[in-house]
Design a protein around this motif. Structure first.
Motif, PDB file in Angstrom:
ATOM      1  N   THR A   1     -11.659   7.268   0.871  1.00  0.00           N
ATOM      2  CA  THR A   1     -12.426   6.570  -0.176  1.00  0.00           C
ATOM      3  C   THR A   1     -11.554   5.833  -1.184  1.00  0.00           C
ATOM      4  OG1 THR A   1     -12.457   8.580  -1.531  1.00  0.00           O
ATOM      5  CG2 THR A   1     -14.324   8.229  -0.021  1.00  0.00           C
ATOM      6  N   SER A   2     -10.229   5.854  -1.015  1.00  0.00           N
ATOM      7  CA  SER A   2      -9.372   5.212  -2.015  1.00  0.00           C
ATOM      8  C   SER A   2      -8.148   4.581  -1.350  1.00  0.00           C
ATOM      9  CB  SER A   2      -8.917   6.230  -3.071  1.00  0.00           C
ATOM     10  OG  SER A   2      -8.064   7.202  -2.480  1.00  0.00           O
ATOM     11  N   VAL A   3      -7.569   3.636  -2.092  1.00  0.00           N
ATOM     12  CA  VAL A   3      -6.334   2.972  -1.669  1.00  0.00           C
ATOM     13  C   VAL A   3      -5.408   2.905  -2.885  1.00  0.00           C
ATOM     14  CG1 VAL A   3      -5.278   0.875  -0.765  1.00  0.00           C
ATOM     15  CG2 VAL A   3      -7.530   1.585   0.075  1.00  0.00           C
TER      16      VAL A   3
ATOM     17  N   VAL B   1       0.854  -1.184   0.000  1.00  0.00           N
ATOM     18  CA  VAL B   1       0.000   0.000   0.000  1.00  0.00           C
ATOM     19  C   VAL B   1       0.891   1.235   0.000  1.00  0.00           C
ATOM     20  CG1 VAL B   1      -1.755   1.294   1.258  1.00  0.00           C
ATOM     21  CG2 VAL B   1      -1.852  -1.197   1.203  1.00  0.00           C
ATOM     22  N   GLU B   2       0.717   2.078  -1.004  1.00  0.00           N
ATOM     23  CA  GLU B   2       1.515   3.295  -1.100  1.00  0.00           C
ATOM     24  C   GLU B   2       0.841   4.468  -0.394  1.00  0.00           C
ATOM     25  OE1 GLU B   2       1.745   5.670  -4.805  1.00  0.00           O
ATOM     26  OE2 GLU B   2       3.881   5.122  -4.778  1.00  0.00           O
ATOM     27  N   ASP B   3      -0.469   4.547  -0.528  1.00  0.00           N
ATOM     28  CA  ASP B   3      -1.201   5.660   0.068  1.00  0.00           C
ATOM     29  C   ASP B   3      -2.673   5.271   0.165  1.00  0.00           C
ATOM     30  OD1 ASP B   3      -1.756   8.057   1.179  1.00  0.00           O
ATOM     31  OD2 ASP B   3      -1.514   9.246  -0.660  1.00  0.00           O
TER      32      ASP B   3
ATOM     33  N   PRO C   1      -5.582  -7.282   5.852  1.00  0.00           N
ATOM     34  CA  PRO C   1      -6.647  -6.435   5.301  1.00  0.00           C
ATOM     35  C   PRO C   1      -6.260  -4.961   5.414  1.00  0.00           C
ATOM     36  CG  PRO C   1      -7.552  -8.103   6.775  1.00  0.00           C
ATOM     37  CD  PRO C   1      -6.067  -8.160   6.941  1.00  0.00           C
ATOM     38  N   VAL C   2      -6.681  -4.194   4.414  1.00  0.00           N
ATOM     39  CA  VAL C   2      -6.359  -2.763   4.346  1.00  0.00           C
ATOM     40  C   VAL C   2      -7.582  -1.974   4.800  1.00  0.00           C
ATOM     41  CG1 VAL C   2      -5.641  -0.865   2.868  1.00  0.00           C
ATOM     42  CG2 VAL C   2      -4.746  -3.179   2.463  1.00  0.00           C
TER      43      VAL C   2
ATOM     44  N   ARG D   1       1.259   0.541 -10.734  1.00  0.00           N
ATOM     45  CA  ARG D   1       0.651   1.360  -9.692  1.00  0.00           C
ATOM     46  C   ARG D   1      -0.812   1.581 -10.052  1.00  0.00           C
ATOM     47  NH1 ARG D   1      -0.330   6.835  -8.666  1.00  0.00           N
ATOM     48  NH2 ARG D   1       0.027   7.505  -6.495  1.00  0.00           N
ATOM     49  N   TYR D   2      -1.689   1.450  -9.045  1.00  0.00           N
ATOM     50  CA  TYR D   2      -3.117   1.592  -9.334  1.00  0.00           C
ATOM     51  C   TYR D   2      -3.818   2.194  -8.127  1.00  0.00           C
ATOM     52  CZ  TYR D   2      -7.718   0.588 -11.270  1.00  0.00           C
ATOM     53  OH  TYR D   2      -8.988   0.720 -11.772  1.00  0.00           O
ATOM     54  N   VAL D   3      -4.792   3.088  -8.416  1.00  0.00           N
ATOM     55  CA  VAL D   3      -5.588   3.726  -7.367  1.00  0.00           C
ATOM     56  C   VAL D   3      -6.976   3.088  -7.363  1.00  0.00           C
ATOM     57  CG1 VAL D   3      -6.522   5.882  -6.486  1.00  0.00           C
ATOM     58  CG2 VAL D   3      -4.306   5.873  -7.681  1.00  0.00           C
TER      59      VAL D   3
END
Length: 481
Positions: free
Chosen positions: A77-79, A71-73, A155-156, A122-124
């Motif tokens: 509402t987003s990962v 996990v970068e950021d 889990p994130v 990389r994906y948001v």
């Protein structure tokens, strides 16, 4: 009945095929034979061989799983996740892209979040519900199918992080931290993060030994404390601060050193003249740090006192010079590192004796030199002139052994200063002097100096001219009266 010959049978006509039947096929030539040529036609060439069917290509294979999905950021509402390409990508099928899939914790309903394959690593993941715990995985896709999935282990939580964790390692800990055995270690390492990070420590990849190291953590820093350092405390320490799925790590290399052991051995390799060649081997225990040099000492057997010969010497052999002839020496060597000299030393088992050379002196026989010499004038007499009434001297020098006897003559007549006070004869150190006191007009003539000893005699002579004095005119008148 008539005896007529029977009529020749007429050639049978081909019966047309009944309706619905296929016409009879012509006889095919045998395999490998060319068909028979029709009447009046040239024979046909043989048919070429049929080409072989091509070898089918190997079946396409999927790639291996993507690597290091992290996990970068994240926000409410987003990962945002990143990963590395698969280790193995088959050359015949390549890589078409990646599919990112998610599911909520506790379910197995995996859904792809990207409609089209993405080539980026990389994906948001957008439009998620705050507070959900998501399981995330990435699958590589090519013509061979899907690769094994690469899944984030924990889990994130979809929630914005207030401040990412950060270890603020002091500058002096960014390089190897060296301490001596028995010293205290007290390392204060600040950190930051919001909410409060979870701090953990590892040593060489495993948990810390609570009997050796203590950790005290506050809201702003973590302290690693070791009361008395031992060599076993050396190693790589890692501090990790973690906030949710974000973490930061800092590695600290601690090296505990002590005095080295003595050199393993030392020996006298050779003795010649006033020199001794020594050789030794490095110590088995270097004190957990490199050996910086050696100290070599010598002791005379007569006194037993040790003196330094070499200090901070880096080689494993040395030549000791300027030793005293006739003395017997013993040598010892200490090892040295950053802590200092070893407490023990290696001593030579054998002694080195500087042997006195036996000189057979044969003096050259003494031959007494014959110093006898016939008389010889080194300075001869020179002609002189003087004025009546003015004393003069005749000088010459002579050498000879035995000492020559000196004799003066005037006009071949021997002079004797005892009989005539006008003459004074002196002979000192080979210098012969004849002093003529207030000579008169008749004292001019030929003078000879003769030197004579038992080996011979020699003469030197000169002429002496005595001039009349020059008077003024008044004096001449008085003289005339």
């Amino acid at each position: 009945m008539s005896d007529a010959a029977p009529a020749e049978a007429a050639p049978a006509e081909a019966t047309p095929p009944a309706e619905g039947e296929a016409p009879p096929a012509e006889a095919a030539p045998a395999k490998g034979e060319a068909p028979a040529p029709a009447e009046g036609e040239a024979p046909a060439e043989p048919a070429p061989e049929e080409p072989k069917a091509p070898t089918p290509p190997p079946p396409d294979e999927p790639t291996s799983e993507p690597l290091e999905v992290i996990v970068e950021d994240k926000s409410d509402t987003s990962v945002t996740i990143t990963w590395r390409p698969p280790k193995t990508i088959p050359p015949n099928s390549g890589l078409d892209g990646y599919t990112v899939e998610i599911t909520k914790e506790g379910t197995e309903d995996w859904k792809a979040v990207n409609e089209d394959l993405t080539m980026s690593c990389r994906y948001v993941i957008k439009n998620q519900t705050t507070g959900d715990h998501l399981l995330i995985r990435v699958v590589a896709v090519n013509s061979g199918g899907r690769s094994p999935p690469a899944t984030i282990a924990d889990p994130v939580l979809v929630k914005e992080v207030g401040a990412r964790p950060k270890v603020r390692l002091p500058r002096f800990l960014r390089q190897r931290y060296v301490k001596k055995v028995g010293e205290k270690i007290n390392l204060v390492i600040p950190y930051s993060g919001k909410p409060k990070p979870v701090v953990s420590w590892l040593k060489d990849g495993g948990p810390l030994d609570p009997k050796r190291a203590n950790v005290r953590t506050s809201d702003t820093d973590s302290i690693l404390f070791i009361r008395q350092a031992e060599r076993a405390d050396s190693g790589s320490y890692e501090m990790c601060v973690k906030v949710d799925d974000f973490e930061d790590k800092a590695a600290i290399i601690i090296q505990i050193i002590e005095l080295p052991g003595p050199p393993a051995s030392v020996k006298v390799a050779d003795v010649w003249g006033f020199n001794v060649a020594l050789e030794w081997t490095a110590p088995k225990d270097n004190g957990n740090t490199e050996i910086t040099g050696y100290t070599v000492q010598k002791a005379d057997k007569k006194t037993g006192d040790w003196f330094n010969i070499l200090e901070h010497y880096t080689r494993l052999n040395a030549t000791i010079s300027d030793l005293i002839m006739g003395n017997t020496y013993t040598f010892r060597v200490f090892a040295e590192n950053k802590c200092g000299l070893s407490e023990e030393c290696a001593v030579t088992k054998e002694e080195a004796t500087i042997v006195k050379e036996v000189i057979d002196y044969k003096p050259t026989p003494f031959v007494e030199r014959d110093f006898t010499e016939a008389p010889k004038f080194t300075t001869v007499l020179n002609d002189r002139s003087t004025t009546v009434g003015y004393s003069t001297k005749l000088l010459c020098s002579v050498r000879g052994s035995p000492k020559p006897k000196i004799m003066w003559m005037k006009n071949k007549m021997i002079l004797n200063n005892m009989d005539n006070p006008k003459y004074r004869m002196i002979s000192t150190g080979g210098i012969c002097t004849l002093e003529i006191r207030k000579p008169g007009q008749y004292d001019g003539g030929e003078y000879v100096c003769r030197a004579e000893n038992e080996l011979g005699k020699v003469d030197t002579g000169c002429k002496l001219e005595v001039k009349k004095p020059v008077y003024a005119d008044a004096d001449k008148d008085k003289e005339a009266e």
